[in-house]
Write a protein that holds these residues in place. Structure first.
Motif, short mmCIF file in Angstrom:
data_model
loop_
_atom_site.label_atom_id
_atom_site.label_comp_id
_atom_site.label_asym_id
_atom_site.label_seq_id
_atom_site.Cartn_x
_atom_site.Cartn_y
_atom_site.Cartn_z
N LEU A 162 -20.12 27.13 65.92
CA LEU A 162 -19.00 26.41 66.08
C LEU A 162 -18.09 27.47 65.76
CD1 LEU A 162 -19.62 23.09 64.09
CD2 LEU A 162 -19.98 23.68 66.52
N GLY A 163 -17.14 27.85 66.72
CA GLY A 163 -15.98 29.07 66.41
C GLY A 163 -14.88 28.07 66.01
N THR A 164 -14.26 28.26 64.92
CA THR A 164 -13.00 27.79 64.63
C THR A 164 -11.88 28.64 64.15
OG1 THR A 164 -13.12 27.59 62.09
CG2 THR A 164 -14.75 26.14 63.51
N THR A 165 -10.74 27.83 64.08
CA THR A 165 -9.60 28.82 63.59
C THR A 165 -9.70 29.14 62.37
OG1 THR A 165 -8.46 26.59 63.41
CG2 THR A 165 -7.98 27.82 65.44
N ALA A 166 -10.72 28.88 61.55
CA ALA A 166 -11.02 29.19 60.12
C ALA A 166 -12.28 29.76 59.69
CB ALA A 166 -10.82 27.87 59.12
N GLY A 167 -13.06 30.16 60.81
CA GLY A 167 -14.19 31.03 60.74
C GLY A 167 -15.42 30.72 61.40
N LEU A 168 -16.33 30.93 61.18
CA LEU A 168 -17.47 30.54 62.24
C LEU A 168 -18.42 29.79 61.35
CD1 LEU A 168 -19.48 31.10 64.89
CD2 LEU A 168 -20.49 32.96 63.37
N TYR A 169 -18.95 28.61 62.02
CA TYR A 169 -19.63 27.53 61.16
C TYR A 169 -20.93 27.32 62.19
CZ TYR A 169 -16.07 26.68 58.04
OH TYR A 169 -15.10 26.76 57.12
N THR A 190 -12.44 32.63 64.91
CA THR A 190 -13.64 33.05 65.96
C THR A 190 -12.64 33.04 67.41
OG1 THR A 190 -15.26 32.08 64.85
CG2 THR A 190 -15.59 32.47 67.36
N GLU A 191 -12.57 34.25 67.91
CA GLU A 191 -11.86 34.44 69.16
C GLU A 191 -12.52 34.04 70.45
OE1 GLU A 191 -8.70 34.69 69.26
OE2 GLU A 191 -8.32 35.31 67.15
N SER A 192 -13.91 34.44 70.19
CA SER A 192 -15.07 34.17 71.55
C SER A 192 -16.58 34.21 71.07
CB SER A 192 -14.78 35.20 72.43
OG SER A 192 -14.56 36.38 72.10
N LEU A 193 -17.27 33.43 71.57
CA LEU A 193 -18.50 33.76 71.31
C LEU A 193 -19.35 33.51 72.65
CD1 LEU A 193 -20.06 30.55 71.33
CD2 LEU A 193 -18.98 30.43 69.24
N LEU A 194 -20.68 34.34 72.81
CA LEU A 194 -21.35 34.13 73.85
C LEU A 194 -22.99 34.53 73.58
CD1 LEU A 194 -21.79 34.54 77.08
CD2 LEU A 194 -21.60 37.03 76.49
N ARG A 195 -23.75 33.92 74.21
CA ARG A 195 -25.35 34.24 74.02
C ARG A 195 -25.75 34.96 75.38
NH1 ARG A 195 -30.61 30.58 73.37
NH2 ARG A 195 -31.83 32.34 72.46
N ALA A 204 -16.61 37.35 68.38
CA ALA A 204 -15.70 38.41 68.23
C ALA A 204 -14.47 37.61 67.34
CB ALA A 204 -14.97 38.51 69.61
N THR A 205 -13.91 38.36 66.22
CA THR A 205 -12.72 37.97 65.50
C THR A 205 -11.52 38.94 65.99
OG1 THR A 205 -13.25 39.56 63.93
CG2 THR A 205 -14.11 37.41 63.55
N ALA A 206 -10.46 38.85 65.74
CA ALA A 206 -9.43 39.92 66.13
C ALA A 206 -9.85 41.33 66.07
CB ALA A 206 -7.92 39.49 65.51
N PRO A 207 -10.14 41.58 64.63
CA PRO A 207 -10.42 42.95 64.43
C PRO A 207 -11.83 43.60 64.96
CG PRO A 207 -10.05 41.73 62.13
CD PRO A 207 -10.53 40.86 63.36
N LEU A 233 -10.91 38.24 73.66
CA LEU A 233 -10.60 36.47 73.61
C LEU A 233 -11.64 35.75 74.50
CD1 LEU A 233 -6.61 36.45 74.13
CD2 LEU A 233 -7.94 36.13 72.08
N SER A 234 -12.19 36.77 75.26
CA SER A 234 -13.31 36.07 76.36
C SER A 234 -14.67 37.15 76.53
CB SER A 234 -12.73 35.78 77.51
OG SER A 234 -12.17 36.98 78.28
N MET A 235 -15.63 36.38 76.77
CA MET A 235 -16.87 36.94 77.04
C MET A 235 -17.57 36.26 78.23
SD MET A 235 -18.26 37.76 73.02
CE MET A 235 -17.55 38.58 71.97
N TYR A 236 -18.10 37.35 78.98
CA TYR A 236 -18.79 36.73 80.22
C TYR A 236 -19.99 37.70 80.59
CZ TYR A 236 -19.96 35.62 84.96
OH TYR A 236 -20.55 35.45 86.29
N GLU A 237 -21.05 37.23 80.83
CA GLU A 237 -22.31 37.74 81.29
C GLU A 237 -22.35 37.68 82.77
OE1 GLU A 237 -27.02 39.06 80.29
OE2 GLU A 237 -26.08 37.05 79.87
N ASP A 238 -22.44 38.60 83.67
CA ASP A 238 -22.69 38.25 85.15
C ASP A 238 -24.03 38.41 85.51
OD1 ASP A 238 -23.52 41.26 85.37
OD2 ASP A 238 -21.53 41.75 86.08
#
Length: 334
Positions: A162-169, A190-195, A204-207, A233-238
């Motif tokens: 769970l990526g939230t505005t207060a951290g990763l859960y 958390t700005e984005s996540l991907l498996r 990803a966080t901002a820094p 802000l975004s992640m994608y695997e082709d």
């Protein structure tokens, strides 16, 4: 590859970018913050004023409610219908209009479908909607006002990130707890996540960008290996396994599935401004920098020729002749 940017939608065909903005489409395609490709291959984009759909080669804007609610999450229901997370609840596409579907009047921030189960990220809680009804799981007290903006399946079956505005859960055994992976991950939005297909979990966080390897090792991608304050802000695997990272500040990155070694100050390179590269007779890499000539070997980088021994410290060109002699071209001569 489709891209949502501040100024419009773009499509990369492997050679060039085609831009779909207000001038070329006649509709507002700006600020697309979430995207989804349905089972038929049709792209959808959530914006601050509705959802964009590519219909017979043309974009059309479908508004969510009379107030043009923002679409923050997109998913496809088991029956193939499209669902959208909005500030007015989860909405469904029906006859070219978005209509209330579930959680009406409640702010929803993200969606994830797992078989017949729909997971919905909300402010302060995670909702599970299935044949048994609606179940809610609150975020820990310190995150009661946080919005769950990103949802992703974890490696362990049934678990969720769970990526939230207060951290990763993490959701595990019907409970939500902080990820415990890293203090920065657990405290920054958390700005984005991907498996990816190799089983790596990216966050990803901002820094910074983090990679959780299948063996459980967490790696913080160093600034030396990427960029400082990348703000992905975004992640994608082709389909070829390449990763695409969209940044708020740095544009678009493409990371291919291959091996790259970066030689930098941490390896002993005294000057990171490298003008020239050559291979010496022993197979080592020789580097002409702005202040000297160095050689990179198994034990790191060492100085080969000091800048003060050259006509000019900047080694613009390097060449080994048939007698294994090194010729160095500088601004002041050879």
């Amino acid at each position: 590859v489709w891209l949502g940017t501040q100024n419009g939608i773009a499509r990369f065909d492997g050679v060039r970018f085609n831009v779909y903005d207000r001038r070329t489409t006649g509709v507002d395609t700006t600020m697309a913050t979430v995207s989804y490709t349905d089972r038929s291959g049709q792209p959808w984009f959530g914006t601050g004023h509705g959802v964009l759909r590519l219909n017979h080669g043309k974009f059309e804007l479908l508004r969510a409610g009379s107030g043009n609610a923002a679409v923050q999450g997109i998913a496809e229901a088991a029956d193939g219908s499209m669902l959208f997370a909005t500030s007015l609840g989860v909405m469904r596409l029906r006859d070219s209009a978005l209509v209330p579907a579930m959680l009406e009047g409640e702010r929803t921030c993200s969606l994830l479908r797992d078989g017949e189960t729909l997971w919905v990220g909300q402010t302060g809680a995670l909702a599970r909607i299935d044949a048994a009804g609606i179940s809610r799981f609150p975020l820990p007290g310190q995150a009661h006002n946080a919005c769950i903006t990103h949802l992703g399946a974890a490696a362990d079956a049934g678990d969720l990130w769970l990526g939230t505005t207060a951290g990763l859960y993490r959701w595990h055994d019907a409970r939500i707890t902080a990820s415990g992976l890293d203090k920065e991950l657990d405290s920054r939005a958390t700005e984005s996540l991907l498996r990816d297909h190799d089983g790596n979990q990216w966050f990803a966080t901002a820094p910074a960008v983090f990679r959780l390897r299948p063996d459980g090792q967490l790696e913080r991608i160093a600034e030396d290996d990427f960029v400082r304050d990348s703000w992905i802000l975004s992640m994608y695997e082709d389909r070829e396994g390449d990763l695409w990272f969209g940044s708020q500040t740095e544009g678009l990155f493409r990371l291919w599935d291959g091996w790259v070694k970066r030689v930098s100050r941490r390896d002993g390179l005294s000057d990171p401004f490298v003008w020239s590269v050559a291979r010496d007779p022993q197979g080592q890499i020789v580097l002409g920098t702005n202040s000297n000539v160095a050689v990179s070997g198994p034990d790191g980088v060492r100085e080969l020729v000091a800048g003060k021994r050259l006509p000019n410290p900047s080694a613009y060109d390097l060449f080994y002749d048939s007698f294994d002699r090194l010729w160095i071209g500088t601004r002041g001569g050879i």
